[in-house]
Design a protein around this motif. Sequence first.
Motif, short mmCIF file in Angstrom:
data_model
loop_
_atom_site.label_atom_id
_atom_site.label_comp_id
_atom_site.label_asym_id
_atom_site.label_seq_id
_atom_site.Cartn_x
_atom_site.Cartn_y
_atom_site.Cartn_z
N THR A 10 113.54 7.58 98.45
CA THR A 10 114.24 7.63 97.17
C THR A 10 113.37 8.32 96.13
OG1 THR A 10 113.36 5.45 96.67
CG2 THR A 10 115.61 5.52 97.46
N TYR A 11 114.04 8.98 95.20
CA TYR A 11 113.39 9.51 94.00
C TYR A 11 114.02 8.77 92.84
CZ TYR A 11 111.45 13.36 96.72
OH TYR A 11 110.75 14.11 97.63
N GLY A 12 113.26 7.94 92.15
CA GLY A 12 113.85 7.10 91.10
C GLY A 12 114.85 6.16 91.76
N ASP A 13 116.10 6.18 91.28
CA ASP A 13 117.09 5.30 91.91
C ASP A 13 118.02 6.10 92.82
OD1 ASP A 13 118.42 6.73 90.04
OD2 ASP A 13 119.22 5.02 88.91
N ARG A 14 117.60 7.31 93.14
CA ARG A 14 118.47 8.18 93.94
C ARG A 14 117.95 8.33 95.37
NH1 ARG A 14 122.45 12.21 93.25
NH2 ARG A 14 122.26 13.48 95.11
N HIS A 15 118.84 8.08 96.33
CA HIS A 15 118.46 8.25 97.73
C HIS A 15 118.49 9.73 98.09
CE1 HIS A 15 117.94 4.46 99.75
NE2 HIS A 15 118.95 3.94 99.07
N ALA A 16 117.35 10.32 98.44
CA ALA A 16 117.34 11.69 98.95
C ALA A 16 117.69 11.65 100.44
CB ALA A 16 115.99 12.35 98.74
N VAL A 17 117.15 10.63 101.13
CA VAL A 17 117.46 10.39 102.54
C VAL A 17 117.72 8.90 102.68
CG1 VAL A 17 116.52 10.40 104.89
CG2 VAL A 17 116.07 12.33 103.38
N GLY A 34 124.35 20.87 105.37
CA GLY A 34 125.04 19.99 104.44
C GLY A 34 125.05 20.65 103.08
N PRO A 35 125.81 20.08 102.14
CA PRO A 35 125.85 20.67 100.80
C PRO A 35 124.49 20.58 100.12
CG PRO A 35 127.48 18.90 101.07
CD PRO A 35 126.63 18.88 102.27
N SER A 36 124.35 21.30 99.02
CA SER A 36 123.12 21.25 98.25
C SER A 36 122.86 19.80 97.81
CB SER A 36 123.31 22.16 97.04
OG SER A 36 122.18 22.12 96.26
N GLY A 37 121.62 19.36 97.95
CA GLY A 37 121.26 18.01 97.53
C GLY A 37 121.56 16.94 98.57
N SER A 38 121.95 17.34 99.79
CA SER A 38 122.32 16.34 100.80
C SER A 38 121.10 15.78 101.55
CB SER A 38 123.33 16.93 101.80
OG SER A 38 122.81 18.10 102.40
N GLY A 39 119.90 16.31 101.26
CA GLY A 39 118.70 15.74 101.86
C GLY A 39 118.11 16.55 103.00
N LYS A 40 118.56 17.78 103.18
CA LYS A 40 118.09 18.60 104.31
C LYS A 40 116.59 18.91 104.19
CE LYS A 40 120.96 21.98 103.26
NZ LYS A 40 121.62 21.45 102.06
N SER A 41 116.20 19.45 103.05
CA SER A 41 114.78 19.83 102.89
C SER A 41 113.88 18.61 102.92
CB SER A 41 114.55 20.54 101.55
OG SER A 41 115.21 21.75 101.56
N THR A 42 114.33 17.54 102.29
CA THR A 42 113.52 16.33 102.29
C THR A 42 113.31 15.85 103.73
OG1 THR A 42 114.43 15.77 100.14
CG2 THR A 42 113.33 13.99 101.34
N THR A 43 114.36 15.88 104.53
CA THR A 43 114.25 15.45 105.94
C THR A 43 113.23 16.30 106.67
OG1 THR A 43 116.56 14.76 105.92
CG2 THR A 43 115.56 15.10 108.08
P1 ADP Z 1 118.96 19.79 100.16
O1 ADP Z 1 117.80 20.38 100.90
O2 ADP Z 1 120.04 19.29 101.06
O3 ADP Z 1 119.49 20.67 99.08
P2 ADP Z 1 116.98 17.98 99.09
O4 ADP Z 1 116.40 17.30 100.26
O5 ADP Z 1 116.20 19.09 98.47
O6 ADP Z 1 118.46 18.46 99.43
O7 ADP Z 1 117.25 16.92 97.94
C1 ADP Z 1 117.96 15.70 98.15
C2 ADP Z 1 118.04 14.94 96.83
O8 ADP Z 1 116.74 14.51 96.44
C3 ADP Z 1 118.55 15.77 95.67
O9 ADP Z 1 119.36 14.94 94.87
C4 ADP Z 1 117.32 16.20 94.95
O10 ADP Z 1 117.57 16.40 93.58
C5 ADP Z 1 116.39 15.02 95.17
N1 ADP Z 1 114.98 15.45 95.21
C6 ADP Z 1 114.39 16.22 96.17
N2 ADP Z 1 113.10 16.40 95.91
C7 ADP Z 1 112.83 15.74 94.76
C8 ADP Z 1 111.66 15.55 93.98
N3 ADP Z 1 110.48 16.07 94.34
N4 ADP Z 1 111.76 14.80 92.86
C9 ADP Z 1 112.95 14.26 92.49
N5 ADP Z 1 114.09 14.40 93.19
C10 ADP Z 1 114.05 15.13 94.31
#
Ligand code: ADP
Length: 322
Positions: A10-17, A34-43
């Motif tokens: 999570t980032y703050g209260d938002r689940h990235a994954v 997946g769409p933008s913001g779906s957690g691909k890069s984070t994964t």
């Molecule tokens: P994708 O690759 O599918 O576009 P990301 O994995 O980049 O998605 O991001 C998933 C969610 O996590 C998004 O809502 C993004 O804003 C948030 N997020 C990713 N990295 C950070 C970060 N370093 N700080 C805060 N929020 C982040």
Amino acid sequence: MIELQHVSKTYGDRHAVADLSLRIGPGELVVLIGPSGSGKSTTLRLINRLVEFDTGSVRFAGQDIRAFAPEVLRRRMGYAIQSVGLFPHWTVAKNIGTVPRLLGWPAARIAARVQALLELLQLDPGQFARRYPHELSGGQQQRVGVARALAADPEVLLMDEPFGALDPVTRVALQQALKRIHALSGKTIVLVTHDIDEALYLGSRIVLLRDGRLVQDGSPLALLTRPADDFVTDFLGRSELGLKRLALGTVADRLRAGDQADGEPLRGDTNLREALSAFFVQGRECLPVVDARGQHLGALHLTDLLAARPADPPAAATGEGV
Ligand code: ADP
């Protein structure tokens, strides 16, 4: 080879994954989409510890990834990104040799490796080794970025939108190059894209994410023919589904062996989507089919093509030495 179990970040209260479980076997080419913001890069970044997860577990080669020093992990996993990140004041050869130098390889071994990788990526070493990044086109820079990620022969290649910024022609050429590298090397590749055509073309398996959660995990054909829900269907683009299915099959899958027909012949390895345009261009309902050497194989009937439910695309061959 790589195993995520109930991983959350999570980032703050938002689940990235969110509660993501995924097993990636050796030699697979898995596309995260997946769409933008779906957690691909984070994964992807959880796998090489560029991002640390909150809960769950990630294992690589049978061990918890937290047991590896991050730099050791990153040497075993090549990483290629859209912005390439080549060092501007270093030549192509020096850029490609970055990790082998860190590993203390002798100069002759590095030079041989750089040469082999330039050839693999279809860049003439005589012409390119001594150039600087600003002397290359975007597509050539991207090839150098992929060569650098492969330099120390990593077990895994992680790629984040590697072809995102390229024009369509260069993009297709690099997708073909990557497919070839995968087939030759049998490397495990995890690639992030938001381009469904790229995913269908490259992936032996596609993992579709939405809001950090896994929506569907399967072969390209499984996603197209058995979408898990309306989101999957919408994402794949309802209107083009038929054509996308066709692009997965080849003329050879559908031909009637030995049949004769008139017209400009199709090659057996042409995909069915291209074959469909050939029928329209030639205004015929049946076309002859030949192999790569021009030998007659049979004929393809338009009705067989339209009824097509293409077979799974062939699995990539495995090999060594790349
Ligand atoms: P994708 O690759 O599918 O576009 P990301 O994995 O980049 O998605 O991001 C998933 C969610 O996590 C998004 O809502 C993004 O804003 C948030 N997020 C990713 N990295 C950070 C970060 N370093 N700080 C805060 N929020 C982040």
